[in-house]
Design a protein around this motif. Sequence first.
Motif, PDB file in Angstrom:
ATOM      1  N   ASN A  55       0.829  -1.204   0.000  1.00 52.89           N
ATOM      2  CA  ASN A  55       0.000   0.000   0.000  1.00 52.89           C
ATOM      3  C   ASN A  55       0.866   1.258   0.000  1.00 52.89           C
ATOM      4  OD1 ASN A  55      -2.808   0.076  -0.299  1.00 52.89           O
ATOM      5  ND2 ASN A  55      -3.130  -0.909   1.685  1.00 52.89           N
ATOM      6  N   ALA A  56       2.029   1.181  -0.626  1.00 53.14           N
ATOM      7  CA  ALA A  56       2.886   2.365  -0.757  1.00 53.14           C
ATOM      8  C   ALA A  56       2.319   3.261  -1.848  1.00 53.14           C
ATOM      9  CB  ALA A  56       4.312   1.956  -1.092  1.00 53.14           C
ATOM     10  N   ALA A  81      13.416 -11.320   6.749  1.00 49.62           N
ATOM     11  CA  ALA A  81      13.306 -11.637   5.323  1.00 49.62           C
ATOM     12  C   ALA A  81      11.911 -12.143   4.962  1.00 49.62           C
ATOM     13  CB  ALA A  81      14.346 -12.685   4.939  1.00 49.62           C
ATOM     14  N   GLY A  82      11.416 -11.683   3.810  1.00 48.30           N
ATOM     15  CA  GLY A  82      10.207 -12.239   3.223  1.00 48.30           C
ATOM     16  C   GLY A  82       8.903 -11.760   3.828  1.00 48.30           C
ATOM     17  N   ILE A  83       8.893 -10.583   4.466  1.00 45.20           N
ATOM     18  CA  ILE A  83       7.643 -10.106   5.063  1.00 45.20           C
ATOM     19  C   ILE A  83       6.933  -9.119   4.128  1.00 45.20           C
ATOM     20  CG2 ILE A  83       8.386 -10.478   7.433  1.00 45.20           C
ATOM     21  CD1 ILE A  83       8.990  -7.518   7.669  1.00 45.20           C
ATOM     22  N   THR A  84       5.623  -9.024   4.288  1.00 45.83           N
ATOM     23  CA  THR A  84       4.780  -8.128   3.508  1.00 45.83           C
ATOM     24  C   THR A  84       4.026  -7.220   4.460  1.00 45.83           C
ATOM     25  OG1 THR A  84       4.500  -9.781   1.770  1.00 45.83           O
ATOM     26  CG2 THR A  84       2.897  -8.004   1.823  1.00 45.83           C
ATOM     27  N   ASN A  85       3.859  -5.963   4.040  1.00 47.31           N
ATOM     28  CA  ASN A  85       3.161  -4.998   4.888  1.00 47.31           C
ATOM     29  C   ASN A  85       2.146  -4.230   4.063  1.00 47.31           C
ATOM     30  OD1 ASN A  85       2.910  -2.112   6.140  1.00 47.31           O
ATOM     31  ND2 ASN A  85       3.671  -3.414   7.796  1.00 47.31           N
ATOM     32  N   ASP A  86       0.924  -4.036   4.605  1.00 46.62           N
ATOM     33  CA  ASP A  86      -0.128  -3.353   3.852  1.00 46.62           C
ATOM     34  C   ASP A  86      -0.518  -2.007   4.461  1.00 46.62           C
ATOM     35  OD1 ASP A  86      -1.530  -4.117   6.117  1.00 46.62           O
ATOM     36  OD2 ASP A  86      -3.273  -4.870   5.008  1.00 46.62           O
ATOM     37  N   GLU A  87       0.344  -1.427   5.310  1.00 49.43           N
ATOM     38  CA  GLU A  87       0.026  -0.136   5.908  1.00 49.43           C
ATOM     39  C   GLU A  87       0.113   0.978   4.856  1.00 49.43           C
ATOM     40  OE1 GLU A  87      -1.155   0.373   8.969  1.00 49.43           O
ATOM     41  OE2 GLU A  87      -1.089  -1.796   9.256  1.00 49.43           O
ATOM     42  N   MET A  88      -0.561   2.099   5.135  1.00 50.08           N
ATOM     43  CA  MET A  88      -0.580   3.238   4.229  1.00 50.08           C
ATOM     44  C   MET A  88       0.702   4.050   4.407  1.00 50.08           C
ATOM     45  SD  MET A  88      -3.456   2.745   2.700  1.00 50.08           S
ATOM     46  CE  MET A  88      -3.467   4.237   1.712  1.00 50.08           C
ATOM     47  N   VAL A  89       1.649   3.834   3.517  1.00 47.53           N
ATOM     48  CA  VAL A  89       2.925   4.547   3.571  1.00 47.53           C
ATOM     49  C   VAL A  89       3.099   5.340   2.276  1.00 47.53           C
ATOM     50  CG1 VAL A  89       3.872   2.753   5.050  1.00 47.53           C
ATOM     51  CG2 VAL A  89       4.318   2.674   2.586  1.00 47.53           C
ATOM     52  N   GLN A  90       3.973   6.362   2.307  1.00 39.71           N
ATOM     53  CA  GLN A  90       4.159   7.227   1.147  1.00 39.71           C
ATOM     54  C   GLN A  90       5.627   7.573   0.924  1.00 39.71           C
ATOM     55  OE1 GLN A  90       1.154  10.477   1.963  1.00 39.71           O
ATOM     56  NE2 GLN A  90       0.532   9.994  -0.122  1.00 39.71           N
ATOM     57  N   ASN A  91       5.897   8.091  -0.277  1.00 40.88           N
ATOM     58  CA  ASN A  91       7.245   8.602  -0.543  1.00 40.88           C
ATOM     59  C   ASN A  91       7.578   9.772   0.389  1.00 40.88           C
ATOM     60  OD1 ASN A  91       5.465  10.402  -1.784  1.00 40.88           O
ATOM     61  ND2 ASN A  91       6.612  10.511  -3.708  1.00 40.88           N
ATOM     62  N   LEU A  92       6.592  10.383   0.960  1.00 46.21           N
ATOM     63  CA  LEU A  92       6.771  11.434   1.959  1.00 46.21           C
ATOM     64  C   LEU A  92       7.567  10.928   3.160  1.00 46.21           C
ATOM     65  CD1 LEU A  92       5.735  14.387   2.699  1.00 46.21           C
ATOM     66  CD2 LEU A  92       3.891  13.231   3.955  1.00 46.21           C
ATOM     67  N   ASP A  93       7.547   9.620   3.389  1.00 46.86           N
ATOM     68  CA  ASP A  93       8.150   9.016   4.577  1.00 46.86           C
ATOM     69  C   ASP A  93       9.607   8.593   4.375  1.00 46.86           C
ATOM     70  OD1 ASP A  93       5.573   9.143   5.783  1.00 46.86           O
ATOM     71  OD2 ASP A  93       5.031   7.234   4.833  1.00 46.86           O
ATOM     72  N   PHE A  94      10.078   8.611   3.139  1.00 42.25           N
ATOM     73  CA  PHE A  94      11.405   8.050   2.872  1.00 42.25           C
ATOM     74  C   PHE A  94      12.509   8.791   3.631  1.00 42.25           C
ATOM     75  CE2 PHE A  94      10.182   6.375  -1.647  1.00 42.25           C
ATOM     76  CZ  PHE A  94       9.277   5.507  -1.070  1.00 42.25           C
ATOM     77  N   ALA A  95      12.504  10.120   3.556  1.00 38.49           N
ATOM     78  CA  ALA A  95      13.595  10.892   4.155  1.00 38.49           C
ATOM     79  C   ALA A  95      13.738  10.597   5.644  1.00 38.49           C
ATOM     80  CB  ALA A  95      13.362  12.387   3.926  1.00 38.49           C
ATOM     81  N   GLN A  96      12.619  10.634   6.368  1.00 39.12           N
ATOM     82  CA  GLN A  96      12.682  10.383   7.810  1.00 39.12           C
ATOM     83  C   GLN A  96      13.172   8.972   8.102  1.00 39.12           C
ATOM     84  OE1 GLN A  96      10.324  12.002   6.122  1.00 39.12           O
ATOM     85  NE2 GLN A  96       8.921  13.114   7.459  1.00 39.12           N
TER      86      GLN A  96
END
Length: 544
Positions: A79-80, A401-416
């Motif tokens: 959900n990125a 290794a090998g995990i999946t995540n469906d949280e609402m994340v964004q490119n806004l979060d990359f820097a932090q």
Amino acid sequence: MLRKIILRSFIVLSILILTLLSCKNGKVDTPQKKLSAKPNILFIMSDDHAYQAISAYSDKLIKTPNIDRIAKEGILFTNASVTNSICAPSRATILTGKHTHINGKIDNIMPFDTTQVTLPQLFQKAGYATAMFGKLHFGNNPKGVDDFMILPGQGSYINPKFITQKGDTTITGYVTDIITDLTLDWLDKKRDKEKPFMMMYLHKAPHRAWWPSPEKFKEYSQKNIPEPATLFDDYSNRGQAAKSAEMNIRDQLLSYDNKVLPQAIEEIGLPIADSRNKLYFEKADFARLNPKQKSLYQPTLDAIAEDFKTHWPTMSEEEKMRWQYQRYMQDYLACIASVDENVGRVLNYLDDSGLAENTMVIYTSDQGFYLGEHGWFDKRFIYNESFKTPLLIRWPNQIKAGITNDEMVQNLDFAQTFLEAAQIEIPSDMQGESLMPLLKGNTAAWHREAVYYHYYEYPAVHMVKRHYGIVTKAYKLVHFYYDVDEWELYDRKKDPQEMKNVYEDPAYASVVANLHKKLNELRLKYKDSPELDKKFIDLSKPVN
């Protein structure tokens, strides 16, 4: 005397053990690893790489074993998304950790606010070796990098020119291979190995006009690509925004995009409908081929031309749509095949050099892309194929290794995220949230329920109307404005292809009311407003 012998023996044994521990596969670890526990950061970004075209997400279209490795050995986010689905604004958001209405880069035309502090500057100040190779897409002098070679603007696939600290230079070859060569050369020979590194490895591919390498051009031109279920979408049950967008594969792709030579069109008595077709063959990537390179491309170009001349005159409109879809997707996927191979080269280098163990590797795209869904190519919309972006992160001994995540994340979060990983202080004016809890498997510490999106570039190419919206795991509320005032609501669970706007459906009245409230809260949180909307509309109008 015996005590001295025992002491010397202990010292020798200790040195031997330390030496063995510092080796991996017979190679001594780099001085950087012994001097610092801070991780290296390798940020890999492609341009317009749809999540649908990565086999870690779906193997329907293509196999991408090397990019998949990052997910198999780390985490895959399903959900990125981006805050603004267009190239330069997305990159500005990644570099600053701020929405585009804050950093100034709301579209590909408006200038970036150069007073903004960028991610490489923060890493450089903290003692990291920094570099950037490939496509930046805005600005010719990136701040905070010890070394850079970037493509001017969109850049070229073939024999590309690069902007460097010492002036412009042109390198013969295929751009995806060249960007990787430059990256590996810096990692192996040029970086200060006494320091951890932060490298931005940025591909041009698979951006339009999708020129593959000659061998991939030949291979993929013979493949049959599965069609999406919505290829012939008629945009019913939606508003004017979807109906008026100009990114239909049948109507808006140029013959240049499909690699149909102008003479092939003329030979069957058709007009060159768009003057750009000839212009691009005369001025763009095709014109950059040297005689040897042209001899490698020509057989495939001739085969495409012959197929076009044989079948096009008798095709129905539906058959023409299908033919153009195949041509588009064959070249698009061929470009990705080269990206995947080159990502593999870099991952292998990290493994072989012993750097992999202490390096966070990120693979993403500056946004999603339409691969025929809704009959479209390109991006810009808040609809899924454009809004969602691939995000895969590997960090040995830190991410399971090998995990999946469906949280609402964004490119806004990359820097932090990268700053926290590197133990660098995060500026208080950044607007995202560090993904570190999710990387560590602590989903309970992640509290975001919705993300905010705002697209501005209208009127402009592809004519996607200005809009903003809120997206949760279950719903998507969108407001199209400027020359319309339309609201759309999509039930992401029941209608994953987003075919029916249910904003006026009484059954969703409470959902609409709740999302309106949350949307207003997000607009306030991120310092967006109707006043800013008007400001950017006025700034984008031509001055008489």
